[in-house]
Design a protein around this motif. Structure first.
Motif, mmCIF file in Angstrom:
data_model
loop_
_atom_site.group_PDB
_atom_site.id
_atom_site.type_symbol
_atom_site.label_atom_id
_atom_site.label_comp_id
_atom_site.label_asym_id
_atom_site.label_seq_id
_atom_site.Cartn_x
_atom_site.Cartn_y
_atom_site.Cartn_z
ATOM 1 N N LEU A 361 66.988 -51.817 -4.169
ATOM 2 C CA LEU A 361 66.344 -52.690 -3.020
ATOM 3 C C LEU A 361 66.679 -52.221 -1.422
ATOM 4 N N THR A 362 67.196 -51.173 -1.364
ATOM 5 C CA THR A 362 67.469 -50.464 -0.084
ATOM 6 C C THR A 362 66.097 -50.499 0.688
ATOM 7 N N ASP A 363 65.957 -50.957 1.913
ATOM 8 C CA ASP A 363 64.620 -50.860 2.738
ATOM 9 C C ASP A 363 64.374 -49.700 2.976
ATOM 10 N N GLY A 364 63.081 -49.463 3.229
ATOM 11 C CA GLY A 364 62.504 -48.048 3.344
ATOM 12 C C GLY A 364 61.263 -48.219 4.060
ATOM 13 N N PHE A 365 60.419 -47.156 3.986
ATOM 14 C CA PHE A 365 59.107 -47.245 4.628
ATOM 15 C C PHE A 365 58.089 -47.831 4.229
ATOM 16 N N ASP A 366 58.320 -48.072 2.924
ATOM 17 C CA ASP A 366 57.231 -48.674 2.034
ATOM 18 C C ASP A 366 56.879 -49.990 2.455
ATOM 19 N N MET A 367 55.496 -50.261 2.330
ATOM 20 C CA MET A 367 55.111 -51.686 2.823
ATOM 21 C C MET A 367 54.792 -52.509 1.487
ATOM 22 N N PHE A 368 55.026 -52.028 0.323
ATOM 23 C CA PHE A 368 54.734 -52.528 -1.118
ATOM 24 C C PHE A 368 56.163 -53.000 -1.634
ATOM 25 N N PRO A 369 56.197 -54.099 -2.400
ATOM 26 C CA PRO A 369 57.297 -54.377 -3.391
ATOM 27 C C PRO A 369 57.456 -53.438 -4.408
ATOM 28 N N THR A 370 56.793 -52.832 -4.774
ATOM 29 C CA THR A 370 56.890 -51.860 -5.857
ATOM 30 C C THR A 370 57.723 -50.629 -5.332
ATOM 31 N N LEU A 371 58.427 -49.967 -6.672
ATOM 32 C CA LEU A 371 59.321 -48.937 -6.168
ATOM 33 C C LEU A 371 58.621 -47.452 -6.077
ATOM 34 N N LEU A 372 58.787 -46.826 -5.018
ATOM 35 C CA LEU A 372 58.223 -45.645 -4.696
ATOM 36 C C LEU A 372 59.085 -44.431 -5.528
ATOM 37 N N ASN A 422 65.362 -62.729 -6.056
ATOM 38 C CA ASN A 422 64.213 -63.825 -6.048
ATOM 39 C C ASN A 422 63.232 -63.537 -5.227
ATOM 40 N N ASN A 423 63.407 -62.951 -4.032
ATOM 41 C CA ASN A 423 62.134 -62.776 -3.370
ATOM 42 C C ASN A 423 61.672 -61.495 -3.695
ATOM 43 N N ARG A 424 62.185 -60.383 -4.161
ATOM 44 C CA ARG A 424 61.455 -59.272 -4.914
ATOM 45 C C ARG A 424 60.644 -59.687 -6.149
ATOM 46 N N LEU A 425 61.268 -60.463 -6.770
ATOM 47 C CA LEU A 425 60.706 -60.917 -8.089
ATOM 48 C C LEU A 425 59.329 -61.579 -7.795
ATOM 49 N N SER A 426 59.384 -62.717 -6.627
ATOM 50 C CA SER A 426 58.030 -63.147 -6.259
ATOM 51 C C SER A 426 57.118 -62.348 -5.969
ATOM 52 N N ALA A 427 57.511 -61.211 -5.030
ATOM 53 C CA ALA A 427 56.509 -60.447 -4.146
ATOM 54 C C ALA A 427 55.756 -59.577 -5.444
ATOM 55 N N TRP A 650 61.226 -62.266 -21.999
ATOM 56 C CA TRP A 650 61.194 -63.255 -21.178
ATOM 57 C C TRP A 650 59.923 -64.085 -21.158
ATOM 58 N N ASN A 651 60.120 -65.478 -20.849
ATOM 59 C CA ASN A 651 58.974 -66.201 -20.660
ATOM 60 C C ASN A 651 58.837 -66.443 -19.304
ATOM 61 N N GLU A 652 57.548 -66.896 -18.788
ATOM 62 C CA GLU A 652 57.182 -67.119 -17.282
ATOM 63 C C GLU A 652 58.261 -67.896 -16.594
ATOM 64 N N ASP A 653 58.572 -67.331 -15.328
ATOM 65 C CA ASP A 653 59.502 -67.930 -14.699
ATOM 66 C C ASP A 653 58.787 -68.825 -13.736
ATOM 67 N N TYR A 654 58.333 -70.027 -13.684
ATOM 68 C CA TYR A 654 57.638 -70.670 -12.817
ATOM 69 C C TYR A 654 58.325 -71.037 -11.335
ATOM 70 N N GLU A 655 59.693 -70.871 -11.578
ATOM 71 C CA GLU A 655 60.676 -71.058 -10.191
ATOM 72 C C GLU A 655 60.173 -69.934 -9.043
ATOM 73 N N VAL A 656 60.227 -68.876 -9.852
ATOM 74 C CA VAL A 656 59.887 -67.653 -8.924
ATOM 75 C C VAL A 656 58.441 -67.736 -8.337
ATOM 76 N N LEU A 657 57.670 -68.213 -9.137
ATOM 77 C CA LEU A 657 56.316 -68.431 -8.418
ATOM 78 C C LEU A 657 56.134 -69.585 -7.256
ATOM 79 N N GLU A 658 57.212 -70.293 -7.401
ATOM 80 C CA GLU A 658 57.032 -71.420 -6.340
ATOM 81 C C GLU A 658 57.553 -71.081 -5.042
ATOM 82 N N CYS A 662 56.307 -64.561 1.688
ATOM 83 C CA CYS A 662 55.470 -64.015 2.540
ATOM 84 C C CYS A 662 55.623 -64.003 3.837
ATOM 85 N N GLY A 663 56.362 -65.269 4.326
ATOM 86 C CA GLY A 663 56.734 -65.777 5.556
ATOM 87 C C GLY A 663 55.315 -65.960 6.450
ATOM 88 N N LEU A 664 54.048 -66.213 5.711
ATOM 89 C CA LEU A 664 53.006 -66.602 6.409
ATOM 90 C C LEU A 664 53.169 -67.866 6.930
#
Length: 683
Positions: A361-372, A422-427, A650-658, A662-664
């Motif tokens: 989870l270390t911050d880097g230069f990537d703009m995407f939530p996926t691991l580079l 939780n934030n990373r799971l959502s994104a 794992w089954n779907e985690d609806y709480e993450v989807l809620e 994105c901060g919009l």
């Protein structure tokens, strides 16, 4: 210091890669190094000083020691947060229940932390506290235990507590996971309605077991008796051991899995270097080997050493990104199947989880939530053009995040980490579901994409050129199915079908229910391409001709339809079985297992198969490949008891989807959460 035992963790000197555990060390039941060996084994001054200070007080008891679970929600495991860990001693006070059952405190920031868990403990008087001091924080200097209860058995020789009633079903009956909680595994099942093929497989699997200081710690990659140059196939790989571990757990044998988890955890803390450069802290080794070396001045006496490989010895010198993710997944599986959650709640295990997460989870230069990541950092461990954001890593990353959220003990120190999870799971879930998915409709959209779009309203966000759609895909994609593409980067979409990433997306619910159904539909529709005469293709199609030369560098092992380049890997059958059971389609898994069962024993359980239909044993495949054997056994046991599979997916985690991360601002039409939730509404 209590004479009942002692435990030490120390960093190695730079450029050293051997973890030193001697015959008289009390680390995991093994004695400390005998005197006179600090120079030979490259102990640092601080290590030798630490060793000397405790040697006189360390008993030679075979009982092994561990940390206690802490139930005080306000305690701090370490003095600090993030990467700024102090060097001062930090006091920990644990309330301990003698029978090993502890209470669980979960903060509001964690959601659905442990499904089906009902362990509840009580608090004990103040005089039952044990004092633990930790030096060095995240630098993992030696741990000094002031007082540890002598009677605790770290390896859980006492039978683990089980929860719930075993649900007996006829072979082939699919059960909805809502109908049962944690199934019981009371006795080993070996020998009960087991075929001759399974008996042979169990014999080979047990023959691959590696012992360290008298205790089983894993299984070697292969035991091919004709192999004169085993390379690293005589080592214990974290990735390879997972199906072996599940086979043992499903058969009621948990000791080897617990030992493996604890010993690899200790390896995580040692310094590792390539040309005197160290990777980020928290990296798990790709593999380790148990070596026996003679003791000085003691003829005929030997001691066991653990020799890890963090990628500094591997082909290509690539660090194993997936090892830590698999370790977290296996840790969660151990608790679910055995009902023994005390292991994952130990302070050192909690620290190991946090080290891995901090690295990921270390911050880097990537703009995407996926691991580079780079090429060769996962099951495909050679150059195959998967550098960037390969699906396999994203699916394992998503699973590890969900596991960690269940297992982390939440307090003032970790609550921010849980929020980050939780934030990373959502994104991550939105990103993969929205941009990686490929079906006939999506291909039609890409076919009509406009390029060079600049604005937040761009449809072709990654600037994918329509000409990238490969010719083979146009006629190959079925009407009713789809899959998640192998990779996504700016101006590049890898349309190859990668089996492990897609199956693990189904297992972890990274894909939506509709997408998961589409993935299995595609496998069924394209059975002759992906299964044929041996399940399952690691990727489809193979790179050929100039494409093979350019992308692989002309790799002589990854020739078309061989090894990682479109080869067939029987070990993938257990993930396929798990995905099929989850989606209520076990008949597909039975069909694949039956295909494998017809050939594997006669072919001596090879590592992989060659040719487009998987007709030939791999030209460089090792025989008696352990994860081929274990994958078959795990598949058979899951099909025999499909209720056990519910503890591994794992089954779907609806709480993450809620959760909108994105901060919009309100009113922005492109909010990712609304798009992600729309998938669920449709389904």
């Amino acid at each position: 210091m209590n004479s009942g035992g002692c435990l030490g963790i120390s960093s190695m000197k730079p450029c050293s890669n051997i973890l030193i555990l001697g015959k008289k060390s009390s680390i995991f039941g093994c004695p400390f190094l005998l005197r006179g060996h600090s120079s030979e084994y490259n102990l640092s001054k601080s290590q030798f000083k630490f060793y000397s200070s405790i040697k006189a007080n360390c008993s030679h008891s075979r009982k092994t020691l561990g940390f206690r679970r802490v139930i005080d929600s306000n305690r701090r495991v370490f003095g600090g947060s993030g990467s700024n860990w102090g060097q001062s001693k930090v006091f920990l006070a644990d309330r301990v229940k003698k029978n090993g059952s502890f209470g669980s405190v979960v903060a509001n920031v964690a959601s659905n932390t442990r499904n089906n868990s009902n362990s509840v403990g009580s608090r004990l008087p103040e005089n039952s506290f044990e004092n633990i001091y930790i030096q060095g924080g995240f630098n993992v200097k030696p741990l000094i235990i002031e007082r540890i209860e002598e009677s605790q058995d770290l390896f859980g020789n006492d039978e683990a507590k089980r929860k719930g009633d075993e649900v007996k079903v006829d072979d082939g009956t699919f059960l909805d996971t809502d109908q049962f909680s944690e199934a019981e595994v009371s006795e080993p099942t070996l020998g009960i309605n087991v075929s001759e093929v399974e008996k042979e497989a169990w014999e080979l699997l047990r023959g691959a077991i590696v012992n360290y200081c008298g205790s089983p710690v894993g299984t070697v990659a292969a035991t091919d008796p004709a192999d004169k140059q085993p390379l690293n196939y005589d080592q214990v790989f974290i990735r390879d051991f997972v199906p072996s571990a599940l086979a043992f757990l499903l058969n009621g044998e948990a000791e080897i899995v617990k030992n493996f988890l604890l010993h690899t955890l200790q390896l995580q803390s040692w310094e590792k270097t390539v040309d005197c450069y160290s990777p980020g802290q928290g990296l798990m080794p790709a593999s380790f080997k148990v070596r026996s070396v003679p003791l000085n001045d003691r003829d005929g006496e030997f001691e066991d050493l653990l020799d890890p490989d963090f990628g500094e010895l591997a082909i290509g010198r690539v660090a194993p990104v997936d090892s830590g993710l698999w370790w977290i997944i296996l840790l969660r599986s151990y608790g679910k199947i055995t009902g023994d959650y005390s292991l994952q709640e130990r302070v050192d295990v909690q620290t190991g989880i946090r080290l891995i997460l901090n690295l990921c989870l270390t911050d880097g230069f990537d703009m995407f939530p996926t691991l580079l990541v780079t090429d060769g950092s996962c099951m495909i461990d050679r150059r195959m053009g998967i550098h960037g954001h390969p699906l396999e890593i994203q699916a394992l990353f998503y699973s590890a995040l969900r596991c960690s959220r269940e297992m982390l003990t939440v307090n003032d120190t970790t609550k921010n980490l849980v929020v980050a999870i939780n934030n990373r799971l959502s994104a991550l879930s939105f990103h993969v579901r929205e941009y990686y998915w490929v079906d006939l409709k999506k291909i039609n959209e890409i076919h009509r994409y406009k390029t060079e779009e600049y604005s937040s309203d761009a449809i072709n966000k990654f600037n994918i050129y329509p000409d990238q759609i490969p010719g083979w895909l146009v006629d190959w994609i079925p009407e009713s199915g789809g899959y998640l593409s192998g990779n996504l980067q700016p101006a590049h979409m890898d349309f190859r079908f990668f089996t492990l990433g897609n199956l693990w997306s189904v297992i972890s619910s990274l894909s939506t229910a509709r997408q998961s159904e589409g993935i299995l539909n595609l496998i069924e529709e394209k059975w002759d391409d992906l299964v044929a005469e041996m399940p399952l293709k690691i990727c489809y199609p193979a790179l050929e001709h100039d494409e093979w030369r350019i992308i692989t560098g002309g790799d002589p092992k990854n020739t078309p339809w061989s090894y990682h380049n479109g080869g067939s890997w029987p070990t993938l059958t257990w993930q396929f079985t798990l995905a099929c059971i989850k989606m209520g389609r076990p008949e597909l898994a039975r069909k694949a297992v039956a295909v494998a069962e017809q050939r594997l024993p006669g072919d001596s359980w090879p590592e992989y198969y060659d040719t487009k239909r998987g007709r030939f044993t791999g030209k460089q495949a090792r025989l008696q490949q352990t994860w081929t054997i274990a994958g078959y056994l795990t598949s058979k046991m899951l099909l025999r008891k499909p209720e056990m599979a519910s503890m591994l997916f794992w089954n779907e985690d609806y709480e993450v989807l809620e959760k909108c991360v994105c901060g919009l601002k309100t009113g922005r039409r492109n909010c990712s959460r609304l798009a992600a939730r729309s998938h669920i509404v449709i389904e």
